[in-house]
Design a protein around this motif. Structure first.
Motif, PDB file in Angstrom:
ATOM      1  N   ARG A 146       0.842  -1.210   0.000  1.00 37.22           N
ATOM      2  CA  ARG A 146       0.000   0.000   0.000  1.00 37.22           C
ATOM      3  C   ARG A 146       0.869   1.249   0.000  1.00 37.22           C
ATOM      4  NH1 ARG A 146      -3.516  -3.253  -0.791  1.00 37.22           N
ATOM      5  NH2 ARG A 146      -2.775  -2.604  -2.821  1.00 37.22           N
ATOM      6  N   ASP A 149       1.849   2.000  -3.387  1.00 34.55           N
ATOM      7  CA  ASP A 149       0.716   2.584  -4.109  1.00 34.55           C
ATOM      8  C   ASP A 149       0.607   4.081  -3.826  1.00 34.55           C
ATOM      9  OD1 ASP A 149       0.016   0.283  -5.280  1.00 34.55           O
ATOM     10  OD2 ASP A 149      -1.685  -0.176  -3.976  1.00 34.55           O
ATOM     11  N   VAL A 150       0.755   4.427  -2.529  1.00 40.30           N
ATOM     12  CA  VAL A 150       0.644   5.831  -2.148  1.00 40.30           C
ATOM     13  C   VAL A 150       1.732   6.648  -2.832  1.00 40.30           C
ATOM     14  CG1 VAL A 150       0.898   7.438  -0.227  1.00 40.30           C
ATOM     15  CG2 VAL A 150      -0.502   5.397   0.043  1.00 40.30           C
ATOM     16  N   ALA A 153       1.066   7.235  -6.357  1.00 40.99           N
ATOM     17  CA  ALA A 153      -0.038   8.150  -6.632  1.00 40.99           C
ATOM     18  C   ALA A 153       0.393   9.610  -6.540  1.00 40.99           C
ATOM     19  CB  ALA A 153      -1.189   7.885  -5.659  1.00 40.99           C
ATOM     20  N   ILE A 154       1.399   9.891  -5.693  1.00 42.20           N
ATOM     21  CA  ILE A 154       1.844  11.276  -5.560  1.00 42.20           C
ATOM     22  C   ILE A 154       2.659  11.658  -6.777  1.00 42.20           C
ATOM     23  CG2 ILE A 154       3.245  12.852  -4.206  1.00 42.20           C
ATOM     24  CD1 ILE A 154       2.746  11.052  -1.807  1.00 42.20           C
ATOM     25  N   PRO A 155       2.267  12.724  -7.490  1.00 45.75           N
ATOM     26  CA  PRO A 155       3.075  13.136  -8.638  1.00 45.75           C
ATOM     27  C   PRO A 155       4.497  13.402  -8.176  1.00 45.75           C
ATOM     28  CG  PRO A 155       1.055  14.415  -8.525  1.00 45.75           C
ATOM     29  CD  PRO A 155       1.115  13.609  -7.273  1.00 45.75           C
ATOM     30  N   VAL A 158       5.937  16.918  -7.587  1.00 46.73           N
ATOM     31  CA  VAL A 158       5.521  17.639  -6.383  1.00 46.73           C
ATOM     32  C   VAL A 158       6.479  17.323  -5.246  1.00 46.73           C
ATOM     33  CG1 VAL A 158       3.690  17.915  -4.695  1.00 46.73           C
ATOM     34  CG2 VAL A 158       3.113  17.584  -7.087  1.00 46.73           C
ATOM     35  N   ALA A 162       9.117  19.899  -3.452  1.00 48.08           N
ATOM     36  CA  ALA A 162       8.970  20.099  -2.015  1.00 48.08           C
ATOM     37  C   ALA A 162      10.275  19.781  -1.281  1.00 48.08           C
ATOM     38  CB  ALA A 162       7.833  19.234  -1.485  1.00 48.08           C
TER      39      ALA A 162
ATOM     40  N   LEU B  11     -10.199   0.128  -2.316  1.00 53.04           N
ATOM     41  CA  LEU B  11      -8.759   0.252  -2.072  1.00 53.04           C
ATOM     42  C   LEU B  11      -8.230   1.623  -2.472  1.00 53.04           C
ATOM     43  CD1 LEU B  11      -6.941  -3.054  -3.006  1.00 53.04           C
ATOM     44  CD2 LEU B  11      -6.839  -1.785  -0.875  1.00 53.04           C
ATOM     45  N   PRO B  14      -8.137   4.545   0.675  1.00 49.04           N
ATOM     46  CA  PRO B  14      -6.987   4.787   1.549  1.00 49.04           C
ATOM     47  C   PRO B  14      -5.765   5.302   0.799  1.00 49.04           C
ATOM     48  CG  PRO B  14      -7.425   2.440   1.355  1.00 49.04           C
ATOM     49  CD  PRO B  14      -8.587   3.142   0.749  1.00 49.04           C
ATOM     50  N   THR B  15      -5.549   4.824  -0.425  1.00 46.31           N
ATOM     51  CA  THR B  15      -4.397   5.306  -1.192  1.00 46.31           C
ATOM     52  C   THR B  15      -4.461   6.819  -1.344  1.00 46.31           C
ATOM     53  OG1 THR B  15      -4.431   3.247  -2.432  1.00 46.31           O
ATOM     54  CG2 THR B  15      -3.124   5.035  -3.336  1.00 46.31           C
ATOM     55  N   PHE B  18      -4.035   8.732   2.051  1.00 45.02           N
ATOM     56  CA  PHE B  18      -2.675   8.844   2.572  1.00 45.02           C
ATOM     57  C   PHE B  18      -1.802   9.716   1.675  1.00 45.02           C
ATOM     58  CE2 PHE B  18      -3.831   4.987   4.999  1.00 45.02           C
ATOM     59  CZ  PHE B  18      -3.556   5.498   6.251  1.00 45.02           C
ATOM     60  N   ALA B  19      -1.993   9.596   0.367  1.00 46.98           N
ATOM     61  CA  ALA B  19      -1.181  10.410  -0.544  1.00 46.98           C
ATOM     62  C   ALA B  19      -1.411  11.896  -0.267  1.00 46.98           C
ATOM     63  CB  ALA B  19      -1.501  10.070  -1.985  1.00 46.98           C
ATOM     64  N   PHE B  22      -0.204  13.070   3.157  1.00 49.43           N
ATOM     65  CA  PHE B  22       1.239  13.221   3.128  1.00 49.43           C
ATOM     66  C   PHE B  22       1.624  14.583   2.552  1.00 49.43           C
ATOM     67  CE2 PHE B  22       5.277  12.713   0.851  1.00 49.43           C
ATOM     68  CZ  PHE B  22       6.093  12.335   1.896  1.00 49.43           C
ATOM     69  N   LEU B  23       0.978  14.934   1.427  1.00 51.58           N
ATOM     70  CA  LEU B  23       1.279  16.224   0.804  1.00 51.58           C
ATOM     71  C   LEU B  23       0.900  17.368   1.740  1.00 51.58           C
ATOM     72  CD1 LEU B  23       0.296  16.021  -2.945  1.00 51.58           C
ATOM     73  CD2 LEU B  23       2.529  15.999  -1.886  1.00 51.58           C
ATOM     74  N   LEU B  26       3.396  17.699   4.304  1.00 54.59           N
ATOM     75  CA  LEU B  26       4.638  18.189   3.703  1.00 54.59           C
ATOM     76  C   LEU B  26       4.635  19.712   3.605  1.00 54.59           C
ATOM     77  CD1 LEU B  26       7.155  16.870   2.394  1.00 54.59           C
ATOM     78  CD2 LEU B  26       6.055  17.233   0.201  1.00 54.59           C
ATOM     79  N   THR B 298      -2.385  23.111  -5.360  1.00 58.39           N
ATOM     80  CA  THR B 298      -1.641  21.851  -5.384  1.00 58.39           C
ATOM     81  C   THR B 298      -2.525  20.685  -4.959  1.00 58.39           C
ATOM     82  OG1 THR B 298       0.306  23.075  -4.693  1.00 58.39           O
ATOM     83  CG2 THR B 298       0.442  20.699  -4.589  1.00 58.39           C
ATOM     84  N   THR B 302      -3.863  17.890  -7.543  1.00 57.89           N
ATOM     85  CA  THR B 302      -3.279  16.571  -7.319  1.00 57.89           C
ATOM     86  C   THR B 302      -4.376  15.546  -7.061  1.00 57.89           C
ATOM     87  OG1 THR B 302      -1.355  17.621  -6.349  1.00 57.89           O
ATOM     88  CG2 THR B 302      -1.600  15.282  -5.971  1.00 57.89           C
ATOM     89  N   VAL B 306      -4.650  12.234  -9.250  1.00 56.13           N
ATOM     90  CA  VAL B 306      -4.545  10.916  -8.629  1.00 56.13           C
ATOM     91  C   VAL B 306      -5.808  10.093  -8.906  1.00 56.13           C
ATOM     92  CG1 VAL B 306      -4.367   9.708  -6.440  1.00 56.13           C
ATOM     93  CG2 VAL B 306      -2.957  11.691  -6.856  1.00 56.13           C
ATOM     94  N   PHE B 309      -5.689   8.889 -12.434  1.00 53.61           N
ATOM     95  CA  PHE B 309      -4.706   7.820 -12.585  1.00 53.61           C
ATOM     96  C   PHE B 309      -5.239   6.486 -12.068  1.00 53.61           C
ATOM     97  CE2 PHE B 309      -1.101   5.443 -10.764  1.00 53.61           C
ATOM     98  CZ  PHE B 309      -0.392   5.211 -11.924  1.00 53.61           C
TER      99      PHE B 309
END
Lengths: 309, 335
Positions: A146, A149-150, A153-155, A158, A162, B11, B14-15, B18-19, B22-23, B26, B298, B302, B306, B309
């Motif tokens: 997973r 996967d994450v 998924a993040i470009p 970016v 960062a 599924l 959650p992907t 979290f993505a 996270f950003l 950040l 952003t 994004t 995502v 995608f």
């Protein structure tokens, strides 16, 4: 014996046959012919040999740069602005009078350093996570997959911008960025190898002998899973050099006056009509280097896996 | 099949969570204060009173956890907020840029499908011929050229040179911007627009077309050796039918994956092409917004990238079943 118990991911890759692996006392003769064999097959591949030759020349030129060219990479030559290629300046000069040939040569150092260092980071992360996911399975596997996967998924741009914003524009942050984003494919490959290898009988035997799990993972399974990693890693170095050029182009790579190839190309873009050589030579250097790594990687794959040919 | 799709969709949640989380996190690590940005840019020193009002209005003073919760509450209602820089709503920006990105992606993918597959098949059936060797060399080179280097080379060949030598008008292509908005059926360029589209589409497609060609060739070579190909020939089918119908369909599986993934990626990640040709798409907008710390832009863009995608990914996986009926998506073990 204690030296052998140490988990050794960096140990010399020994793609020996499975039954030879759990016996460290076996004479070293067993694995060697396989490498010789591979080298013999590799040598027959003309494209791969061309790539390898190019890389050897490039590395030599990068190391010997100060003896090959008279000009420093940031040295400005008075009055020689945007000169086309000549005997004096093989690749011409740029708009503030620096010798493009010497900048391309010193740029090879930057590209190779970044390519190797960040590939080492990626391979390290990919090996560790892939091995854990494949060997332990279950919840560890799910979590790690997973996680990839994450990250997928993040470009990636970016993330790159960062990280560079926090760590500053330098070679090291580029290594960090590319190292932290390059392990995804590796982790999957290593996981797949571990999944199939851990079911083999010799691993069962190692379990029965009471070896620790980390020892089985790194000493018994890893050496047999290392071939695809070598192939993928070689191609990845090329990919990293390509990405480094892209980051430089976007203004988040190494900074002036570092002679990074990508940076040189993006500085040459304003001058397409007047000074085409400013684009051609650094751009060509990127192309050829990346191509060489891809060719060597392809050659390694064919040489290490005789089943394919 | 339905349960497979549902499970995959679950599924995705959650992907994406979290993505984006996270950003979000950040951004609070990044240097630069959003309030200062809203008050007039990073280089000025705005009035402290203004900063305070902005902090209050946008809730920048709240603890991170509260801001985080607020962000997800708003996002779930598709309230993507407005740009810190110019106060445009993110939805509006999205509408503008996404159209350009999707158009470029469609054309790049069409080029990839048509040229990648046909070149791959031709070089597989004429293995070791001159054309095959040439294809191998060109595709290897195409995957090693940085996008922007190829872009500049083509600009040089199709815009700089024609101007220098006064070539006829019809040979000249444009290198900057998207041109007049004359599209038919959403994605077919008419009038002068194709002159603007041609170069970015080719440049964006180059590397993936090369990869698709290589993959088709490899996959085709394997299929051509299969027993059912011999059977098809033995039945007396003509060679063209054997290769294109029996062979290609079976060789397509990995290629379809590749092309699908490419389409999903290219919508949001064509930063280099978009920058080189000043094509105002999602990728370059995202890159710009990260550089200027424009958090809502952003995050909003994004999110969409995502989503696109992952959904494209799912469609690709489902389309497996069509290409290879032996694949049964429902059960774990497979067939």
């Amino acid at each position: 014996m204690s030296a052998l118990d140490r988990p050794a991911p960096e140990a010399a890759p020994r793609p020996s046959l499975p039954e030879a692996a759990p016996r460290p006392s076996l004479p070293e003769a067993a694995p060697r012919p396989l490498w010789l064999d591979a080298w013999r097959r590799f040598r027959r591949n003309k494209m791969a040999m061309a790539g390898l030759t190019f890389l050897v020349v490039l590395v030599a030129a990068a190391i010997l740069a100060p003896w090959i060219t008279r000009y420093g990479p940031s040295e400005r030559i008075e009055g020689a602005y945007r000169q086309p290629p000549s005997w004096e300046h093989l690749f011409g000069t740029d708009k503030i009078g620096r010798d493009v040939f010497s900048r391309v040569l010193y740029g090879a150092r930057v590209s190779l350093r970044i390519g190797l260092a960040s590939t080492v980071v990626s391979v390290g992360i990919g090996l560790l996570l892939g091995a854990v996911a494949g060997f332990f399975g279950g919840i560890a596997d799910t979590l790690i997959m997973r996680l990839t996967d994450v990250f997928l998924a993040i470009p990636y741009i970016v993330l790159a911008i960062a990280i560079v914003a926090v760590a500053g524009r330098s070679e090291n942050s580029v290594i960090l960025v590319l190292g932290l984003t390059g392990w995804l494919g590796l982790a999957r490959i290593v996981r797949a190898s571990f999944l199939s290898l851990k079911q083999l009988e010799y691993v069962e035997a190692a379990h029965a002998l009471g070896y620790s799990r980390s020892r089985i993972m790194f000493r018994h399974i890893l050496p047999n899973a290392v071939q695809p990693v070598i192939v993928y890693g070689t191609v990845l170095i090329g990919g990293v050099i390509l990405s480094e050029a892209a980051l430089s182009y976007l203004g988040v790579g190494p900074q002036e006056p570092t002679p990074a190839w990508g940076l040189m190309v993006s500085q040459g873009k304003g001058d397409l009509a007047g000074a085409f050589h400013l684009l051609l030579f650094p751009g060509g250097a990127i192309c050829l280097t990346v191509l060489a790594f891809v060719l060597v990687g392809d050659g390694l794959r064919d040489a290490l896996d005789p089943k394919l040919t | 099949m339905i349960s497979y799709i549902v499970r995959r969709l679950l599924l995705i949640i959650p992907t994406i969570f979290f993505a984006l989380s996270f950003l979000f996190a950040l951004f609070f690590v990044l240097p630069g204060d959003p309030a200062t940005l809203i008050a007039g840019g990073a280089n000025r020193t705005p009035d402290p009173g203004v900063i305070e009002r902005i902090n209050e209005r946008y809730g920048f003073d709240d603890p991170l956890a509260v801001q985080f919760g607020d962000y997800w509450k708003r996002t779930l209602q598709w309230d993507l907020g407005e740009s810190f820089q110019n106060r445009r709503s993110v939805n509006e920006i999205l509408g503008d840029k996404a159209i350009n990105s999707v158009r470029l992606a469609i054309w790049a993918t069409l080029i990839e499908i048509v040229f990648g597959i046909s070149i791959g098949v031709l070089s597989a059936i004429r293995r070791y011929s001159l054309a095959d060797k040439l294809t191998t060399a060109v595709t290897a080179l195409a995957s090693a050229v940085p996008v922007f280097v190829l872009g500049f080379l083509l600009q040089y060949a199709f815009a700089v040179q024609p101007n220098k030598h006064g070539w006829p008008e019809w040979m000249r292509l444009r290198t900057q911007g998207i041109g007049p908005n004359t599209w038919t059926l959403f994605f077919i360029p008419t009038g002068q627009t194709w002159r603007y589209l041609a170069l970015p589409a080719v440049v964006l497609a180059a590397a993936s077309t090369a990869l698709a060609a290589r993959m088709t060739r490899g996959s085709m070579l394997e299929v051509l050796r299969a027993d059912y190909m011999r059977t098809a020939r033995a039945k007396g089918l003509d060679e063209r039918r054997v290769v294109w119908r029996h062979g290609l369909r079976n060789a397509m599986l990995p290629v379809v994956t590749l092309i699908g993934l490419d389409f999903g990626t290219v919508i949001g990640a064509a930063v280099l092409t978009e920058k080189t040709f000043s094509w105002p798409g999602l990728g370059s907008e995202i890159a710009d917004s990260v550089i200027s710390r424009d958090l809502p832009v952003t995050m909003g863009l994004t999110l969409v990238v995502v989503l696109a995608f992952t959904v494209v990914n799912l469609i690709v996986d489902v389309s497996y079943a069509w290409f290879d009926p032996r694949i049964c998506l429902g059960d774990e073990g497979g067939a």
